[in-house]
Design an enzyme around this catalytic site. Structure first.
Site, PDB file in Angstrom:
ATOM      1  N   GLY C  39      26.566  -1.309  74.924  1.00  0.00           N
ATOM      2  CA  GLY C  39      26.025  -0.273  74.042  1.00  0.00           C
ATOM      3  C   GLY C  39      24.805   0.360  74.682  1.00  0.00           C
ATOM      4  N   ALA C  43      18.919   0.697  70.840  1.00  0.00           N
ATOM      5  CA  ALA C  43      18.688  -0.727  71.081  1.00  0.00           C
ATOM      6  C   ALA C  43      19.184  -1.127  72.469  1.00  0.00           C
ATOM      7  CB  ALA C  43      19.381  -1.557  70.000  1.00  0.00           C
ATOM      8  N   SER C 283      19.858  16.386  56.025  1.00  0.00           N
ATOM      9  CA  SER C 283      18.650  15.569  55.925  1.00  0.00           C
ATOM     10  C   SER C 283      18.210  15.343  54.488  1.00  0.00           C
ATOM     11  CB  SER C 283      17.509  16.235  56.683  1.00  0.00           C
ATOM     12  OG  SER C 283      16.313  15.543  56.409  1.00  0.00           O
ATOM     13  N   ARG C 329      17.996   6.019  48.195  1.00  0.00           N
ATOM     14  CA  ARG C 329      19.363   6.397  48.553  1.00  0.00           C
ATOM     15  C   ARG C 329      20.428   5.706  47.712  1.00  0.00           C
ATOM     16  NH1 ARG C 329      18.886   6.430  55.175  1.00  0.00           N
ATOM     17  NH2 ARG C 329      17.598   8.284  55.280  1.00  0.00           N
ATOM     18  N   HIS C 400      27.249   5.413  55.533  1.00  0.00           N
ATOM     19  CA  HIS C 400      26.241   5.821  56.495  1.00  0.00           C
ATOM     20  C   HIS C 400      25.751   4.679  57.382  1.00  0.00           C
ATOM     21  CE1 HIS C 400      22.937   8.015  58.165  1.00  0.00           C
ATOM     22  NE2 HIS C 400      22.018   7.308  57.540  1.00  0.00           N
ATOM     23  N   ARG C 434      18.603  -0.126  53.283  1.00  0.00           N
ATOM     24  CA  ARG C 434      17.636   0.259  54.315  1.00  0.00           C
ATOM     25  C   ARG C 434      16.815   1.458  53.855  1.00  0.00           C
ATOM     26  NH1 ARG C 434      17.497   4.138  57.836  1.00  0.00           N
ATOM     27  NH2 ARG C 434      19.707   4.675  57.765  1.00  0.00           N
ATOM     28  N   SER C 439      15.738   2.730  60.565  1.00  0.00           N
ATOM     29  CA  SER C 439      16.813   2.320  61.470  1.00  0.00           C
ATOM     30  C   SER C 439      16.433   2.605  62.916  1.00  0.00           C
ATOM     31  CB  SER C 439      18.118   3.021  61.124  1.00  0.00           C
ATOM     32  OG  SER C 439      17.975   4.416  61.260  1.00  0.00           O
ATOM     33  N   LEU C 440      15.849   3.781  63.172  1.00  0.00           N
ATOM     34  CA  LEU C 440      15.390   4.075  64.528  1.00  0.00           C
ATOM     35  C   LEU C 440      14.386   3.021  64.940  1.00  0.00           C
ATOM     36  CD1 LEU C 440      14.905   7.957  64.517  1.00  0.00           C
ATOM     37  CD2 LEU C 440      16.741   6.632  65.531  1.00  0.00           C
TER      38      LEU C 440
END
Lengths: 248, 221, 636
Positions: C39, C43, C283, C329, C400, C434, C439-440
């Protein structure tokens, strides 16, 4: 709607290829161009024929994987748009649509519409980075960058590496791609330190990969999905000339 | 150091810009043809003489020849490399829609100019240097007479006008392209220089174009 | 087997204590050690680059044609860091607390604290690499605020923060390639993990261009292969996103955790046709000015603009007056689904809700809205051919982000020694939901700052281990299995495409294991997915050869998704409570809110593969909360 497609089919790197005709009906104007190809592929599968291979991934215009010549234009008839963001409402019932891979000596065709763009990676490897290993970074606010400078650097850094600039260039030049990276990094104070070395190395690599000369036709900035300005090419030339004169 | 594509381009830009500069000198000289006939002959012949004597002018003229040859040779090298970079041809190609035709066809325009130059050199430069020309009242070679007589022929005027148009379109892209190769990137100044380039090209082109027409319609040998 | 290995000491000192006492490797020995990183998203690329900088030999794999294209590029909003540049009371502890609470108290305290702690260094690192974050006019870094928190801690680069961080990590990776420390294998897909003596010692990868099956050996294997949200087929993810790497590791013994915790993003473009392949994300920032509504009357056939104000139901403002359109969310998505299920949806498939800017345009002027969201309105127009300044956008929740993934300990090591999982591929930091812009952060922090400490700590014990080559029988065995599967796919010669099965699975999961689930729907789903799997085994059609063949690639991925789908349902079944993104209809308050059960379910599920045709075994890692108090999440 119904379209008459002429699609480039090629087996592998070394074999030749040719345009093959396909008729596709039942296309909705809401489909994206790639979904139209999905539809055709689905039908090919049912007939037991090998599907049309094409690169694609995010399908939202940011990964840079997709890219084909559609009716003789990079990413199709719209400007500032990737192939995945092109929708079928841009076509009319009964249209003939020519679909070919991006062509350049530095982008060998792998199969059908898939090309090998690793030459772009090699250009970045030659110097398209700031040498900051993990752990070396100073406190982020200790590097002040004016708002407009950061925005200008962003404009250049927005490149998605799709290769449309090369495909649409009559000389197959990678000047827009290379200059966007040089501009991005030289605009920032962090990136200035290595700028002379970087520009020389990246341009030499660009040549070594077999890309052509930039003759400033500016077709690239028209077809660039991220609308990157060809002024960056001017900046690259400036940095190069400066490096030629000042470098020891 | 290995010659990179950008060095080739720098040579094109430098030679091209020098030729642009020369065109201004040349045009200024030619404009003397538009003076009243009585003054024009002696003035023009004196100027022609001036351009063939002086040591500085000599040096410049050698730079000029080199520039012409360099510009042509390097354009050929660049075109060859670009052809090689293209790989296989597009079956269906509409890329022309997104750029100006003159920027894409600099080679063709340049070839027209090159053919023109051969004719031009043969008819004037060669004749002036090596031919037997009558002298005018001041004792200078009477180039004026040859100029006036050659532009009495319609087809000759036409060749010149077509060539000047080719030159005009060549300059329109060439001047801008050269400044970019030299590294002009500032949005504001790049735009200003681009506008200057357009004005320059138009002035040079129409400046040259009017002279054969003027002679054809107004002067008789 | 499931020791989370959390270091001793106060919460705030744990990571420091770990680093102070972890084992080191002498620089001369580092070049004797090989590490495989699968990957090249944030990460993977950051981890590979950092390990190479330290001196290890790294092999980096990705299925894309370049290491720059992983789906990290698509993240729009930003990345959180507790820098407190806005002087608004932010701190590492507060960020930790927000994240724990946002995750509905289903994540590990120590991991989350470390995430918040390392966020500071990440911003420094990204800036040093040349990431053009937004700046104020004075030249200092700018921040904005995001859902679920009360401070401004989000750093951003317009609406392309993910892309810019990705470019930074990619460039760091390319730098190591040119230094000769990283070898990249693009257009390569990992198809199996190779274990020797119970330790991860290599992978089997397929060269997607030539079809060649390759063996690669190493001293440790890192999986940074992202989330599996594409299991729903229609999602915000890239077409190539898949679960195969982690799933095949799972089948080799790595536990899977929190598998059914999947976040549905509330502001995505709805499905409008059967051939659609993607639900594009718009967004979340649009909810700052857009108001969400549906018609009051079910089955209203009028176009949105013809529905008068008094017949519109602004359901988020009605149900959650405090947070309104900016509710988190999971809550926003669920509320939308509730209305759509009640028959009040709009659009051609009656599956969307309106995101209306008419009030904002009236109050602030079109110019102001254009300045803030111009690019998003353009994108909307590009995709739909509709001018959202004149009529409401139609949006809908879409699959998502997967909070679940491979179970990892504090070292980010799975239950297989030597196998590490980073970023979205692991389960660790987000609990059951989350927060935006985390996440980033997690993928970068895992890659830049955590794995480069924990992997050497593991490798220090491997220096004396026997050198393994790809001639080892374990490699042959794994390769043969992979070959056999490929031959099987090519020989089924049925009459249905891999996409057909993928779409069928996705629809099934949306309906039965999506935004809300019931025992009944989940049990039905298990039966149906198993039937679908059977049909897949016998009716699949893969035309073409075993060289470059995207249908063959899809088949392998769909096969894994089908197995994963079953586990998702089992995971959702065993959790008889509602928490975060997991909403069991049987467990809700009288007002329709999630009802958590801390008494019985304050644990992380971890599933152990027991073989084909056998149900996985459930293990439980109890969650212990010492620094925070468990409370009810309320956004009313």
């Amino acid at each position: 709607m119904k379209l008459y497609l002429k699609v480039w089919r090629q087996e592998n790197r070394t074999s030749g290829g040719s345009m093959i005709d396909y008729e596709v009906d039942g296309i909705s104007e809401h489909m994206s161009f790639l979904e139209m190809l999905d539809l055709l592929n689905e039908r090919l599968i049912l007939k037991g024929e090998r599907v049309i291979e094409f690169d694609h991934d995010c399908r939202e215009g940011i990964c840079g994987a997709c890219g084909m010549m559609i009716n003789g234009r990079a990413h199709g008839p719209l400007t500032g748009t990737t192939t995945c963001q092109l929708h079928m409402r841009s076509f009319k019932d009964g249209d003939t649509v020519y679909i070919e891979p991006f062509r350049a000596a530095a982008f060998p065709i792998l199969r059908d519409l898939k090309t090998d763009r690793s030459s772009f990676d090699h250009i970045i490897q030659a110097g398209g980075y700031i040498s900051a290993s993990t752990g070396q970074a100073p406190e982020s606010n200790s590097i002040l960058i004016a708002h407009d400078t950061a925005e200008a650097a962003f404009d250049a850094a927005a490149c998605i590496g799709c290769g449309a600039c090369v495909a649409t260039c009559k000389n197959s030049s990678a000047a827009l791609f290379t200059s966007a990276k040089i501009s991005h990094l030289v605009l920032l104070p962090q990136g200035k330190t290595e700028s002379a070395d970087r520009v020389i190395k990246m341009i030499s690599q660009m040549d070594a990969e077999g890309f052509g000369h930039c003759t400033n036709t500016e077709a690239c900035e028209v077809e660039c999905p991220q609308e990157i300005s060809s002024l960056h090419i001017g900046r690259m030339n400036y940095e190069y000339n400066k490096a030629l004169i000042l470098r020891k | 150091m290995k010659q990179t594509t950008l060095i080739y381009k720098l040579i094109m830009a430098a030679t091209g810009l020098f030729l642009c500069f020369f065109l201004v000198i040349h045009l200024l000289g030619n404009l003397q043809l538009l003076l009243p006939e009585s003054e024009a002959r002696e003035q023009f012949n004196w100027y022609s003489h001036l351009l063939s004597g002086n040591i500085i002018i000599k040096i410049i003229s050698y730079v000029l020849y080199l520039s012409l040859i360099g510009h042509a040779v390097y354009s050929l090298l660049i075109t060859l490399k670009n052809k090689k970079a293209n790989g296989t041809k597009y079956v269906y190609d509409k890329r022309a829609k997104v750029s100006n035709w003159n920027s894409r066809n600099m080679g063709i325009l340049g070839t027209i100019i090159l053919i023109f130059l051969i004719i031009h050199f043969k008819d004037y430069w060669y004749v002036y240097k090596f031919g037997n020309l009558p002298l005018d009242a001041k004792g200078n070679k009477d180039l004026y007479a040859i100029v006036i007589s050659s532009f009495q022929q319609g087809w000759y005027v036409l060749i010149y006008e077509i060539s000047f148009l080719a030159l005009g379109f060549h300059l329109l892209h060439g001047f801008f392209s050269a400044t970019r190769t030299l590294g002009l990137y500032h949005p504001k100044y790049a735009k200003a220089v681009r506008i200057f380039g357009w004005i320059y090209s138009v002035v040079i082109t129409f400046g040259f174009m009017q002279i054969p027409i003027y002679i054809y319609f107004n002067l008789h040998s | 087997m499931m020791d989370s290995k959390i270091p001793a000491g106060e919460l705030a000192d744990k990571w420091k204590n770990y680093k102070d006492s972890s084992n080191l490797i002498n620089p001369a020995n580092r070049k004797k050690l090989d590490i495989i990183v699968v990957g090249t998203g944030l990460a993977g690329a950051s981890c590979a680059a950092t390990l190479a900088e330290q001196g290890y030999n790294v092999k980096s794999f990705c299925f894309q044609d370049s290491a720059r294209r992983a789906h990290s590029v698509a993240a729009q909003g930003g990345v959180n860091a507790a820098k407190n540049y806005k002087n608004d009371g932010d701190s590492v502890f507060r960020m930790f607390h927000d994240t724990i609470k946002g995750g509905d108290f289903r994540s590990r305290e120590a991991n989350v604290y470390r995430l918040a702690e390392c966020s500071l260094a990440l911003i420094d690192q990204a800036v040093a690499q040349g990431v053009p974050f937004a700046r104020e006019y004075g030249g200092y870094l700018n921040n904005r605020s995001f859902g679920g928190v009360q401070v401004s801690r989000t750093f951003y680069a317009r609406g392309q923060t993910g892309q810019q961080l990705m470019v930074g990590a990619y460039q760091a990776l390319m730098r190591q390639v040119s230094a000769g420390k990283v070898q990249t294998y693009t257009r390569h897909e990992m198809l199996d993990l190779v274990l020797v003596d119970g330790k991860a010692r290599g992978i089997i990868a397929r060269n997607l261009e030539t079809g060649e099956i390759e063996r690669h050996a190493a001293n440790a294997v890192v999986l940074a292969t992202g989330g599996y949200g594409k299991v729903y087929y229609l999602s915000t993810l890239a077409m190539g996103c898949n679960t195969s790497a982690i799933w095949r590791a799972h089948k080799k013994g790595a536990f899977m955790s929190g598998v059914s915790w999947i976040q549905f993003h509330p502001t995505c473009l709805p499905q409008i046709g059967e051939t659609q392949s993607k639900l594009t994300l718009m967004s979340e920032s649009l909810r700052n000015d857009g108001r969400i509504w549906v018609p009051k009357k079910a089955g209203d056939e009028r176009v949105p603009n013809d529905i008068p104000e008094e017949e519109r139901d602004y359901y988020l403002e009605r149900r959650y007056p405090t947070f309104g359109n900016l509710s988190p969310r999971d809550i926003s998505s669920r509320a939308a689904k509730e209305r759509i299920d009640a028959g009040c949806g709009v659009g051609p498939m009656k599956n969307a809700v309106c995101l209306d800017f008419s009030k904002a345009i009236k109050e602030q002027g079109r110019d102001k809205i254009e300045e803030k969201y111009g690019n998003l309105f353009r994108m909307y127009d590009k995709i739909n051919g509709v001018d959202a300044y004149k009529e409401p956008m139609l949006i809908s929740p879409a699959a998502h982000f997967t909070m679940g993934g491979l179970w990892v300990d504090y070292n980010l090591m799975t239950t297989i020694p030597g196998l590490f999982a980073l970023g979205e591929a692991n389960f660790s930091d987000h609990g059951a939901n989350r927060l935006g812009a985390n996440s980033l952060l997690q993928s970068c922090v895992d890659g830049y700052f955590i794995a480069p400490y924990t992997i050497p700590n593991y490798l220090s014990g491997e220096l004396k281990a026997e050198k393994i080559t790809t001639e080892h029988p374990a490699f042959k065995e794994a390769e043969d299995a992979v070959q056999a599967q490929i031959i099987r796919f090519l020989n089924v010669d049925g009459h249905l495409s891999a996409d057909y099965f993928h779409k069928a699975l996705g629809k099934l999961l949306y309906d039965k294991c999506g935004l809300s689930r019931t025992k009944k729907s989940l049990e039905a789903a298990v039966i149906e997915i198993k039937a679908l799997k059977k049909s897949f085994d016998h009716e699949l059609k893969i035309p073409g050869d075993d060289q470059l063949n995207s249908e063959l690639e899809k088949a392998g991925r769909v096969a894994d998704f089908l197995e994963l789908g079953v586990l998702m349902c089992y995971d959702a079944l065993q959790r008889e409570e509602s928490c975060g993104a997991h909403f069991r209809e049987e467990y809700q308050t009288t007002e329709g809110e999630a009802l958590r059960n801390d008494e019985d379910f304050c644990y992380v599920s971890a599933w152990e593969w027991k073989g084909e045709e056998v149900q996985q075994e459930l293990h439980k890692e109890p969650l212990v909360f010492e620094a925070v108090k468990l409370t009810v999440r309320s956004y009313k």
